[in-house]
Design a protein around this motif. Structure first.
Motif, PDB file in Angstrom:
ATOM      1  N   GLY A  69       0.963  -1.005  -0.163  1.00  0.00           N
ATOM      2  CA  GLY A  69      -0.114  -0.033   0.088  1.00  0.00           C
ATOM      3  C   GLY A  69       0.871   1.270   0.105  1.00  0.00           C
ATOM      4  O   GLY A  69       1.883   1.185   0.738  1.00  0.00           O
ATOM      5  N   VAL A 106      -4.636   6.892   0.826  1.00  0.00           N
ATOM      6  CA  VAL A 106      -4.042   5.606   0.415  1.00  0.00           C
ATOM      7  C   VAL A 106      -4.418   5.656  -1.333  1.00  0.00           C
ATOM      8  O   VAL A 106      -5.391   5.445  -1.660  1.00  0.00           O
ATOM      9  N   LEU A 109      -3.434  -0.028  -2.970  1.00  0.00           N
ATOM     10  CA  LEU A 109      -3.531  -1.109  -2.289  1.00  0.00           C
ATOM     11  C   LEU A 109      -3.673  -2.280  -2.912  1.00  0.00           C
ATOM     12  O   LEU A 109      -4.568  -2.416  -3.984  1.00  0.00           O
ATOM     13  N   GLY A 121      -3.804  -7.540   3.283  1.00  0.00           N
ATOM     14  CA  GLY A 121      -4.479  -6.233   2.892  1.00  0.00           C
ATOM     15  C   GLY A 121      -4.931  -5.456   4.045  1.00  0.00           C
ATOM     16  O   GLY A 121      -4.511  -4.305   4.389  1.00  0.00           O
ATOM     17  N   LEU A 125      -2.932  -1.787   5.268  1.00  0.00           N
ATOM     18  CA  LEU A 125      -3.762  -0.919   5.274  1.00  0.00           C
ATOM     19  C   LEU A 125      -3.732  -0.183   6.746  1.00  0.00           C
ATOM     20  O   LEU A 125      -3.647   1.177   6.823  1.00  0.00           O
TER      21      LEU A 125
END
Length: 172
Positions: A69, A106, A109, A121, A125
């Protein structure tokens, strides 16, 4: 799994691995990006590392980057290039200013398809947003992606148009 954080141009050290994950994810459904579209990632990435507050978090499994990310703090005035103009039009100046400007954006990702469902993920994150106000956008056609953000507790902003093209989520 190990999480590695890179700040600014230091992220270029893993550019090849990050690009490989990006290509695997975005060449497949629901994105189906063509080679020419995929080729825009590397120059964009190399430019983005200079953004104020840029950082990249990579999930490394058995020595390989399997998820990443990347993002930076959204500075005023709110941009209108790429998908930003659509966000501004669909969510309105007031909501954009209140929820997005000044928050950590962000921008990317991605989790390698063979590593999805392992919590990479979510871990990336969480590390990337690090408890600060954060936001991201995705396309509504990415049904599983939209469901993922809802499932992990990100709040979906309410668009000001009847049929939005994008879904914008903010951390809670």
């Amino acid at each position: 799994m190990k999480l590695a954080t890179y700040v600014g141009v230091d992220a270029l050290r893993v550019a090849d691995e990050v690009e490989a994950v990006y290509r695997e994810v975005f060449s497949a459904p629901p994105w189906n990006e063509k080679p020419a579209e995929l080729d825009t990632f590397r120059p964009r990435f190399e430019e983005n590392v200079s953004q104020t507050g840029f950082r990249l978090v990579a999930a490394v499994v058995d020595g390989e980057v399997r998820a990443f990310g990347a993002g930076w703090t959204t500075s005023p005035p709110f941009r209108r290039d790429r998908s930003y103009g659509v966000v501004f039009d669909e969510f309105g100046a007031v909501q954009v200013e209140r929820e997005l400007v000044g928050a950590f954006e962000v921008d990317e990702l991605a989790v390698h398809p063979e590593s999805q469902g392992l919590g990479l993920g979510r871990a990336v994150l969480n590390s990337l947003s690090a408890g600060e106000p954060s936001w991201l956008l995705t396309a509504h056609r990415a049904v599983d992606t939209v469901a993922f953000y809802r499932r992990i507790g990100w709040r979906e902003l309410r668009p000001q148009v009847a049929e939005p093209r994008l879904a914008v989520f903010v951390s809670v």
